[in-house]
Design an enzyme around this catalytic site. Structure first.
Site, PDB file in Angstrom:
ATOM      1  N   SER A 133      19.336 -22.732  26.910  1.00 41.27           N
ATOM      2  CA  SER A 133      19.518 -21.501  26.057  1.00 41.27           C
ATOM      3  C   SER A 133      19.744 -21.547  24.564  1.00 41.27           C
ATOM      4  O   SER A 133      19.487 -21.035  23.679  1.00 41.27           O
ATOM      5  CB  SER A 133      20.334 -20.487  26.771  1.00 41.27           C
ATOM      6  OG  SER A 133      21.585 -21.067  27.010  1.00 41.27           O
TER       7      SER A 133
ATOM      8  N   HIS B 189      28.157 -32.228  37.093  1.00 42.41           N
ATOM      9  CA  HIS B 189      27.622 -31.657  35.477  1.00 42.41           C
ATOM     10  C   HIS B 189      27.270 -33.053  34.728  1.00 42.41           C
ATOM     11  O   HIS B 189      27.615 -33.977  35.000  1.00 42.41           O
ATOM     12  CB  HIS B 189      29.149 -31.351  34.908  1.00 42.41           C
ATOM     13  CG  HIS B 189      28.744 -30.509  33.619  1.00 42.41           C
ATOM     14  ND1 HIS B 189      28.428 -31.172  32.330  1.00 42.41           N
ATOM     15  CD2 HIS B 189      28.452 -29.300  33.440  1.00 42.41           C
ATOM     16  CE1 HIS B 189      28.179 -30.389  31.280  1.00 42.41           C
ATOM     17  NE2 HIS B 189      28.209 -29.080  32.193  1.00 42.41           N
TER      18      HIS B 189
ATOM     19  N   ARG C 122      36.542 -24.186  32.901  1.00 44.77           N
ATOM     20  CA  ARG C 122      35.908 -22.860  33.225  1.00 44.77           C
ATOM     21  C   ARG C 122      36.047 -22.656  34.688  1.00 44.77           C
ATOM     22  O   ARG C 122      36.111 -21.497  35.047  1.00 44.77           O
ATOM     23  CB  ARG C 122      34.627 -22.704  32.653  1.00 44.77           C
ATOM     24  CG  ARG C 122      34.342 -23.153  31.392  1.00 44.77           C
ATOM     25  CD  ARG C 122      32.840 -22.924  30.906  1.00 44.77           C
ATOM     26  NE  ARG C 122      32.224 -23.885  31.772  1.00 44.77           N
ATOM     27  CZ  ARG C 122      30.903 -24.362  31.531  1.00 44.77           C
ATOM     28  NH1 ARG C 122      30.183 -23.538  30.725  1.00 44.77           N
ATOM     29  NH2 ARG C 122      30.207 -25.163  32.083  1.00 44.77           N
TER      30      ARG C 122
ATOM     31  N   ASP D  23      29.684 -22.578  37.709  1.00 42.25           N
ATOM     32  CA  ASP D  23      28.767 -22.055  38.575  1.00 42.25           C
ATOM     33  C   ASP D  23      29.626 -21.984  40.105  1.00 42.25           C
ATOM     34  O   ASP D  23      29.039 -21.144  40.782  1.00 42.25           O
ATOM     35  CB  ASP D  23      27.322 -22.432  38.679  1.00 42.25           C
ATOM     36  CG  ASP D  23      26.805 -22.385  37.180  1.00 42.25           C
ATOM     37  OD1 ASP D  23      26.758 -21.244  36.490  1.00 42.25           O
ATOM     38  OD2 ASP D  23      26.200 -23.438  36.726  1.00 42.25           O
TER      39      ASP D  23
ATOM     40  N   HIS E 224      19.432 -23.638  34.878  1.00 38.98           N
ATOM     41  CA  HIS E 224      20.369 -23.239  33.901  1.00 38.98           C
ATOM     42  C   HIS E 224      21.149 -22.115  34.430  1.00 38.98           C
ATOM     43  O   HIS E 224      22.237 -22.276  35.257  1.00 38.98           O
ATOM     44  CB  HIS E 224      19.656 -23.047  32.651  1.00 38.98           C
ATOM     45  CG  HIS E 224      20.420 -22.928  31.281  1.00 38.98           C
ATOM     46  ND1 HIS E 224      21.841 -23.263  31.471  1.00 38.98           N
ATOM     47  CD2 HIS E 224      20.087 -22.567  30.218  1.00 38.98           C
ATOM     48  CE1 HIS E 224      22.313 -22.934  30.247  1.00 38.98           C
ATOM     49  NE2 HIS E 224      21.488 -22.559  29.512  1.00 38.98           N
TER      50      HIS E 224
END
Length: 424
Positions: free
Chosen positions: A228, A303, A312, A358, A258
């Site tokens: 993005s 990741h 996060r 996520d 994504h």
């Protein structure tokens, strides 16, 4: 890379932040972001000009054929000022970690989480904003929140394509050039961005407002190489306007590799509950994970760059421990967090067995009533707009050229380096 150059930050932040967490700033106190940038841009232009003059011919790294075929992973080829991702420490926004941002950025009067407006000021200027500067941005964004009637009409007819809505807004530089529609609720200029956003979604829950402040902050930026962010940069480099650039980025964000990742996590967790109920034992969970690994991966774990638990993820976990510790789905997420990493380590093939952002976000959204998973990409896009627009400002300010890397055919590579069937 060890962040030695940021070793001064703890002492600096301690001096800048009083015991009641009020932020003071040695930088210009103007609440006009454009005025602040007018001072900063010429200095940054000169700094980069001098740096390139002295070092422009130096090599940053080497490119291998595997990198070219492997999605350009590991190639240092992009300037992105607003954030940098470290394998051990996670994302830093203008040098600040997420915990540091939570500590030093301005907050709402009754809130604990940082205001995304404050983060945007930090991303654009590199400075920690004052409360007055963050409040000025809240009011500025609120004044720009009214939609033209042609956009509201389009929204009603085509409600499933967020990127299309952004594209339609590019028709006019100023919304004031068209009559604004009155049927879509507008924001309250006395409230912050996250409060208004939550209210416009139809919710009246202070905890959800706090979650939105956290969510919109931590998802805002993640270096420039992700799909993005890179897409916005690429399209923007052709001098497409910010709406068209952002719309292109949203289309990239909607890909399952994504921005849809947290949905896949939720679906996987719900399958576990459907098969074993809400009280899943460790043995049942291990068996389910083993079955998952036979045909794929555990969604939300691993990741491309990080080699530790995503910060996060951790800040979302702390939010959940504080506000929904007894939620069955959160308990399952916590149990997965204790079981999956050791299992992945035992495989001996996984570089990063830890959860990423996520693995947690969808659970929080579900708890507070945001049940429509297809909307999660929109939330991600709203947040990511902060980082990519801040970077686009600097791309224009520094006059970065259109992005145009050189491409090669497989035949050209074989001719230059030899084919796989070449006799040694």
């Amino acid at each position: 890379m060890i962040w030695k150059k940021w070793a001064w930050l703890p002492d600096y932040l301690e001096n800048q932040i009083s015991k009641d967490s009020e932020v003071t700033s040695p930088w210009p106190s103007s609440t006009d972001l454009k005025e602040v940038l007018k001072c900063k841009i010429p200095k940054e232009q000169e700094r980069i000009k001098n740096f390139r003059k002295s070092n422009g011919d130096k090599k940053v790294g080497d490119i291998t054929i595997d990198m070219m075929y492997g999605g350009m992973r590991g190639i240092n080829a992009l300037v992105w000022e607003t954030s940098e991702l470290d394998a051990e420490e996670g994302i830093r926004f203008r040098g600040l970690t997420i915990p540091e941002c939570q500590k030093c950025l301005p907050k709402a009067p009754c809130g604990c989480e940082p205001l995304p407006e404050g983060l945007f000021w930090l991303l654009v200027t590199g400075d920690i904003p004052t409360e007055e500067q963050a409040e000025a941005l809240s009011k500025e964004w609120s004044c720009r929140s009214k939609l033209p009637d042609y956009v509201t009409s389009f929204l009603k007819r085509h409600s499933k394509r967020c990127s299309s809505h952004v594209t339609t807004s590019s028709c006019y530089d100023s919304f004031e050039q068209r009559k604004c529609g009155a049927e879509i609720k507008c924001s309250d200029s006395s409230k912050d961005w996250s409060y208004n956003f939550t209210e416009m979604m139809g919710f009246d829950n202070p905890e959800l407002v706090e979650l939105m402040r956290l969510y919109l902050t931590i998802h805002s930026d993640h270096e420039g190489g992700n799909v993005s962010a890179h897409t916005v940069h690429l399209v923007g480099s052709a001098l497409s306007d910010p709406y068209l650039s952002m719309a292109a980025g949203l289309n990239g964000l909607a890909g399952p590799l994504h921005g849809l990742a947290n949905q896949e996590v939720l679906v996987w967790l719900q399958k576990i509950q459907k098969e074993h109920g809400k009280d899943v034992t460790d043995d049942q969970l291990k068996a389910f994970i083993t079955k998952t690994l036979k045909t794929g991966v555990v969604p939300g774990y691993g990741h491309a760059i990080l080699r530790k638990t995503d910060p996060r993820y951790m800040c979302q976990r702390e939010f959940a421990l504080k506000n929904l510790p007894d939620d069955p789905l959160f308990k399952l997420v916590s149990k997965v967090y204790t079981i999956v990493p050791p299992m992945l380590k035992d495989l001996g093939k996984v570089k990063n067995p830890w959860p990423n952002v996520d693995a947690h976000s969808g659970v929080l959204l579900q708890y507070y009533g945001l049940k429509e998973m297809n909307f999660y990409t929109v939330l991600f896009g709203v947040s990511r707009a902060l980082g990519v627009m801040a970077s686009l400002i600097w791309a224009r300010a520094l006059g970065l050229p259109i992005e145009r890397p050189k491409s090669l055919t497989t035949n050209a590579l074989i001719k230059a380096y030899g084919g796989c069937d070449k006799k040694k």
